[in-house]
Write a protein that holds these residues in place. Structure first.
Motif, mmCIF file in Angstrom:
data_model
loop_
_atom_site.group_PDB
_atom_site.id
_atom_site.type_symbol
_atom_site.label_atom_id
_atom_site.label_comp_id
_atom_site.label_asym_id
_atom_site.label_seq_id
_atom_site.Cartn_x
_atom_site.Cartn_y
_atom_site.Cartn_z
ATOM 1 N N SER A 308 1.741 1.937 15.706
ATOM 2 C CA SER A 308 1.608 0.592 14.725
ATOM 3 C C SER A 308 2.782 -0.036 14.272
ATOM 4 N N ASN A 309 3.925 0.817 13.922
ATOM 5 C CA ASN A 309 5.127 0.383 13.413
ATOM 6 C C ASN A 309 5.665 -0.602 14.464
ATOM 7 N N VAL A 310 5.703 0.087 15.931
ATOM 8 C CA VAL A 310 6.407 -0.866 16.698
ATOM 9 C C VAL A 310 5.694 -2.185 17.012
ATOM 10 N N ARG A 311 4.369 -2.120 16.860
ATOM 11 C CA ARG A 311 3.597 -3.298 17.124
ATOM 12 C C ARG A 311 3.636 -4.407 16.144
ATOM 13 N N THR A 312 3.746 -3.908 14.914
ATOM 14 C CA THR A 312 4.064 -4.613 13.626
ATOM 15 C C THR A 312 5.268 -5.389 13.816
#
Length: 573
Positions: A308-312
């Motif tokens: 989720s951190n990378v996607r965000t």
């Protein structure tokens, strides 16, 4: 007191007039910088926008559409250490473009334009770029200060932020709030600290000068920095790259080319991919050519598989600049493949006509890559394991361009399915499974199903009480289909005819039954599918099949089956 007040008023008006005069003359040195996308980039972004819309990524498609309408920043005239005239701006203002247009506002309201200017140099460690001005350019440039401003000093931001969607001149005033800020997310502190200030910065100011008053300068100002970033969640927190850093970087990396050769770039690349916690340092090594080839699939992979951190993070970058968002998505893919506990080494480098073929090794695993020169630096064009998304066929492109939504094709070449069999002859239920290789009008498959048939017993066993026997038969065999694929935009309606042969494996005691363990059948059906622009497609179907079994002495036996099935098609053509 009256005379004193009059003198103060006159002095105040004179100061305003002087500032206004200087502000006006500054416009001669500061310009609007607008990029020109290459035909290749414009085409692939348009295709990505259409693909994202078809696959339901409407927000992302909107960001691409807004980017295609054009972006702009600011820049200013500066004569470099080589004595040639340049426009200094930010890397992020021009890095995605092939050429740029420069527009100066003149004192009389007219404009001076320079079209299709070449991007001479882009630095990957510091967010600066140089645009070459014509050799005949004679206008003077701004001078750099020799000393960095101190905390509390007055500073001025100059540039062309957007107003109602158009560049509009703005001169802002503020103070230096931190003359030597260390923010590693913006610039490596080992290279330089940055100037934090409160002078007004809005979208479009990027690349414009940060100025201080200097009476020795012709216009009363000198450049102390290049405005580059603004903190979104803090008030009046803006950042500029110090002018001394700009001059030093240009002298060493562009004029002397000390850190832009392939050896230096490869060492820096290995250091970036070896960072266990951060993939973003790999982004400067991804070329625009690689973005156009592999960006779409890399973005979809990130959205589907990454944390989720990378996607965000990548989504935020994509929102502001889709090309950079795709660049970071590829960077994440490269970083994910090379980043390990193993030491990374270069094991082979070979020069080719258009670049360098390089093989990296991490532990026992090798990765091939291809590097090209772009905007003055070596960058990746290809990397082992980074693949392209499926491109539209010529037929699909023609359909999209002409507005037609009908075609006779099925873009998938393999399928697997399973379903339910209703035996209409025996009032029995069973299962169905198949695998098929598919072309537009023809398919070859292999099916497994179970059938039920009532047969006579052989004459030798007629003394048994029951002269008929019900058998459960497992079908195993190939089939062929003649198909008529009718695709309406993304929806496929496909009627077909089918013929099959095979071996029947009879589970009961078949030696007493008047039947041979082979079969042949024919029938037809209808298949419905939704064909997205992706590597797989769901489908459902139904078919009616007549199956015949030869008897030893009683002719043939026939069953009638209705089959309902669902499956997935994959591997696009």
């Amino acid at each position: 007191m009256k005379n004193l007040g009059k003198k103060i008023a006159v002095s105040f008006m004179a100061m305003i007039f002087t500032v206004a005069l200087n502000a006006q003359s500054l416009r001669d040195y500061v310009c609007v910088v607008e990029g020109n996308l290459s035909e290749e980039t414009n085409t692939f972004l348009t295709e990505i926008k259409d693909s994202l819309e078809r696959n339901g990524y409407t927000y992302y498609a909107g960001y691409v559409n807004a980017f295609l309408k054009g972006t702009f920043g600011s820049g200013f005239i500066w004569y470099g250490p080589d004595g040639k005239p340049y426009i200094v701006t930010n890397r992020h203002v021009v890095s995605n473009y092939q050429t740029v247009n420069l527009t100066f506002e003149n004192e009389d309201g007219s404009v001076s334009e320079f079209k299709e200017m070449k991007i001479q140099y882009i630095d990957d460690d510091v967010d600066i770029a140089l645009i070459a001005l014509p050799a005949t350019f004679k206008k003077e440039g701004l001078s750099f200060v020799s000393k960095r401003p101190a905390d509390g000093d007055d500073v001025f931001s100059a540039g062309f932020p957007g107003l109602a969607g158009e560049p509009s001149w703005q001169l802002g005033k503020g103070v230096v709030s931190n003359s030597s800020a260390k923010i590693k997310e913006l610039i490596n502190p080992e290279i330089s600290t940055i100037i934090q200030h409160t002078a007004q910065i809005d979208g479009g100011n990027s690349g414009g000068p940060l100025l201080v008053r200097d009476s020795s300068a012709k216009i009363g100002y000198k450049v102390c920095g290049v405005n580059t970033w603004s903190a979104g969640k803090r008030q009046n927190t803006n950042f500029a790259i110090p002018s001394a850093t700009v001059e030093s970087i240009v002298k060493s990396n562009y004029i002397k080319k000390e850190n832009t050769g392939f050896d230096a770039r490869s060492v820096a690349f290995i250091k970036a991919v070896s960072d266990k916690d951060d993939f973003t340092g790999v982004a400067p090594y991804i070329s625009n050519s690689m973005v156009s080839k592999f960006g779409e699939k890399a973005l979809k992979d990130v959205l589907a598989k990454a944390s989720s951190n990378v996607r965000t993070y990548i989504s935020d970058v994509f929102e502001h600049n889709p090309v950079d968002g795709l660049r970071y998505a590829i960077a994440y893919g490269v970083w994910s493949k090379l980043n390990s506990e193993e030491r990374i080494d270069i094991v082979e480098v070979s020069a080719e006509a258009t670049g360098k073929k390089v093989t990296f090794k991490a532990g026992e695993e090798s990765f091939s890559s291809f590097w090209i020169e772009e905007h003055g630096s070596w960058k990746l064009e290809e990397f082992d394991g980074i693949k392209a998304d499926k491109k539209l066929s010529n037929k699909e492109k023609a359909r999209n361009q002409s507005g037609k939504i009908f075609s006779m094709e099925d873009p998938y070449i393999m399928s697997i399915s399973g379903g339910y069999v209703k035996n209409l002859s025996e009032d029995a239920n069973s299962f169905y499974f198949d695998f098929a290789y598919r072309l537009d009008f023809f398919a070859l498959g292999f099916a497994v199903t179970r059938d039920t048939v009532t047969v006579n017993q052989k004459e030798d066993y007629s003394y048994f009480n029951n002269v008929e026997q019900t058998l459960s038969i497992l079908h195993v065999g190939p089939y062929v289909q003649l198909r008529l694929p009718l695709q309406f935009d993304r929806v496929l309606v496909m009627p077909y005819g089918e013929a099959k042969v095979g071996v029947g494996i009879i589970s009961d005691e078949w030696t007493k039954a008047d039947i041979k363990p082979i079969f042949a059948g024919f029938g037809g059906g209808l298949e419905l599918a939704y064909n997205p622009d992706s590597s797989f497609s769901p489908f459902i179907g139904g078919k009616y099949m007549i199956t015949k079994y030869p008897g030893d002495s009683s002719g043939t036996y026939t069953t009638n089956n209705m089959i309902i099935y669902a499956g997935i098609k994959f591997s696009e053509k």
